[in-house]
Write an enzyme that holds these catalytic residues in place. Structure first.
Site, PDB file in Angstrom:
ATOM      1  CG  ASP A  99      -1.794   1.152   1.366  1.00 40.89           C
ATOM      2  OD1 ASP A  99      -1.968   1.863   0.357  1.00 40.89           O
ATOM      3  OD2 ASP A  99      -2.330   1.376   2.466  1.00 40.89           O
TER       4      ASP A  99
ATOM      5  CG  ASP B 283      -3.597   4.993  -2.038  1.00 42.02           C
ATOM      6  OD1 ASP B 283      -2.900   3.991  -1.817  1.00 42.02           O
ATOM      7  OD2 ASP B 283      -4.522   5.355  -1.294  1.00 42.02           O
TER       8      ASP B 283
END
Ligand code: NAG
Ligand code: NAG
Ligand code: NAG
Ligand code: NAG
Ligand code: NAG
Length: 492
Positions: free
Chosen positions: A191, A381
């Site tokens: 992530d 992201d």
């Protein structure tokens, strides 16, 4: 074996943590890669509900990163219920199953995976490239959408890399790393939008009153090198939360080893993480460590600090289930030259003040025509599935897309067979979103409408976009903590 993952889970994972504390920014040094694998979702969660969950967690993430209050749990739940009530095809997933969508072929070199363990996968003869009646959506994607699961990545060639397995229909990506003594495998969601590493503790309990499920856990019983600090941490993601303590232990990945590395074990996990249907055991945040709730270096920063790589660089090739290549890769300490065209590489400074990876978007185009969006920025992201644009931007963008319509306050539809090409320009180079990725999920087979991969988010800055995998599947993406910059390049 937990072969299947759940949308819900993935969504939550992808979410976001309450960042907050501005920490001293640690100098790093070094290079490494790991394979990234895709995972597919398991439950028969209707597509629109899954979509709303993605929107919800992305909104929370956006709120967190812009330092504003996010929507309350009640508001988010209300959105979900509204979506359920509105949906005109609640039986969507069942129908897909009946039509016998294929499952992804097992990938060579893949170890654990998922589709093989689906319960009712009788008929898998149909061709993956055949039409589904939903335009750009392939049978494999429908299958992943309705059932979830994991599509394992092939072994990367680059020794500094790990494969990224794909969760469901591109909702998330994880790699397998080793932790403890003796080293054991953990599946870790990768992530770029958070900055903490954690796995479940041997004493982990779920906030639902049960255990933390069929995951791999870490503690003194399973690892002779495990050291507890007793220092607590807690992280709230978009649709889930963990709390626990900071520990030290050895971790290995992509040919590297970090001895006595500081990270977290979760003693409490919400259901999104503890549930058996959640395919990963923990999460590795790879934003800058000033975002870290545990107040410690990220693994890539630690590799640089220990001199194993020269600079704290991490690079992502995010794969697309529909391509059936399973070539997702995460590379530590550098870029994998086989994944992008060198002459297309652009590098831009990070604009985030709090440790995310945020870049200026010079221009946004539709089929080559520039749209009227100036001064926008994008937080890049990997842990967010969709793109979330400020409401006014999302509206005017969809007004320009032929056949697109507003579905509700946050969501839009596009024709399932749309050929619209949206280009985002960074560092003077345009990267085009594949029209297949603009189509997130089928909504109505009669009208041929699909949910758009771009949604509206009302809680960010007016010019701030949250740009997730909908875009990142169409570019090579690399971040460098030491130089505080990121790079994008065209994929090969
Ligand atoms: C979850 O997995 C564990 C370990 O395999 C098993 O004991 C438990 O029964 C499972 N829980 C459910 C609800 O299936
Ligand atoms: C776990 O949750 C329980 C009950 O909510 C709480 O009392 C406890 O402090 C939590 N543990 C940690 C380590 O956060
Ligand atoms: C790791 O920590 C243990 C216990 O504190 C210590 O004995 C060992 O020397 C440390 N190893 C390294 C490489 O720092
Ligand atoms: C998309 O499908 C609609 C209805 O099925 C059809 O009319 C239209 O021509 C198709 N568009 C493209 C670009 O294929
Ligand atoms: C150019 C720029 O604004 N860089 C910022 C990038 O992010 C760090 C925080 O991680 C800021 O301190 C920099 O100012």
């Amino acid at each position: 074996m937990k072969a299947q993952s759940v949308f819900k889970t993935i969504l939550s994972v992808a979410c976001l943590s309450g960042l907050t504390v501005a920490l001293p920014y640690p100098p790093g040094v070094g290079i490494v890669s790991l394979p990234l694998k895709p995972v597919a979702r398991a439950r028969s969660l209707p597509a629109h509900i899954a979509h709303q969950q993605h929107v919800n967690h992305a909104k929370r993430r956006l709120a967190t990163l812009t330092g504003r209050e996010g929507p309350s749990d009640d508001e988010l739940r209300a959105n979900l219920y509204k979506r359920m009530a509105l949906l005109d095809e609640p039986q969507l997933t069942k129908r897909f199953n009946r039509h016998g969508a294929t499952r992804p072929k097992p990938v060579s070199g893949a170890t654990a995976n998922s589709f093989a363990s689906s319960k009712d996968d009788e008929d898998d003869e149909s061709s993956s490239s055949s039409s589904t009646g939903f335009g750009n959506i392939t049978p494999i994607e429908l299958e992943a959408l309705s059932r979830g699961g994991v599509a394992a990545a092939e072994e990367p060639q680059d020794r500094n890399s790990l494969g990224l397995d794909i969760i469901a229909n591109d909702v998330g990506y994880f790699s397998t790393i080793q932790i403890g003594t003796p080293p054991r495998d953990f599946r870790i969601l990768m992530d770029s939008g958070s900055a903490d590493l954690w796995v479940g503790s041997e004493e982990c309990v779920s906030t639902n009153g049960g255990t933390c499920g069929n995951h791999v856990f870490l503690g003194r019983e399973s690892s002779s090198t495990h050291l507890e600090s007793g220092r607590p941490f807690s992280i709230t993601y978009g649709t889930g939360a963990v709390s626990g303590t900071v520990v030290k232990d050895n971790i290995r990945f992509a040919g590297f080893e970090l001895t006595n590395h500081t990270f977290g074990v979760a003693r409490n996990e919400t259901e999104e993480f503890s549930d058996n249907s959640t395919v990963f055991d923990g999460l590795m945040g790879l934003a800058q460590s000033r975002l870290s709730n545990q107040r410690t270096l990220t693994p890539v920063e630690a590799l640089a600090q220990t001199g194993q790589i020269r600079e704290a660089i991490i690079s992502y090739k995010i794969s697309r289930l529909a391509d059936e290549k399973n070539d997702g890769t995460i590379t530590f300490g550098g870029l994998d030259a086989s994944k992008f065209s060198a002459n297309t590489l652009v590098t831009v400074p990070n604009l985030s003040r709090i440790g995310f990876w945020e870049a200026a978007m010079d221009k946004i185009t539709l089929d080559g025509q520039e749209l009227d969006f100036a001064g926008r920025t994008a937080i890049l992201d990997t842990g967010t599935t969709l793109i979330i644009a400020p409401p006014a931007d999302a509206r005017s963008l969809h007004q320009a897309i032929p056949g697109a319509r507003q579905f509700d306050q946050d969501s839009f539809t596009v024709p399932c067979n749309t050929t619209a090409k949206i280009g985002l320009t960074f560092g003077g180079r345009e990267f085009t979103i594949d029209p297949r990725d603009l189509v997130f999920a089928p909504l109505n087979s009669a009208s041929g409408d699909c949910l758009s991969g771009i949604s509206a988010g009302t809680i960010g800055g007016d010019n701030q976009w949250l740009v997730g995998d909908t875009f990142l599947k169409s570019a090579y993406f690399s971040t460098n903590v030491n130089k505080n910059e990121m790079s994008l390049a065209a994929l090969t």
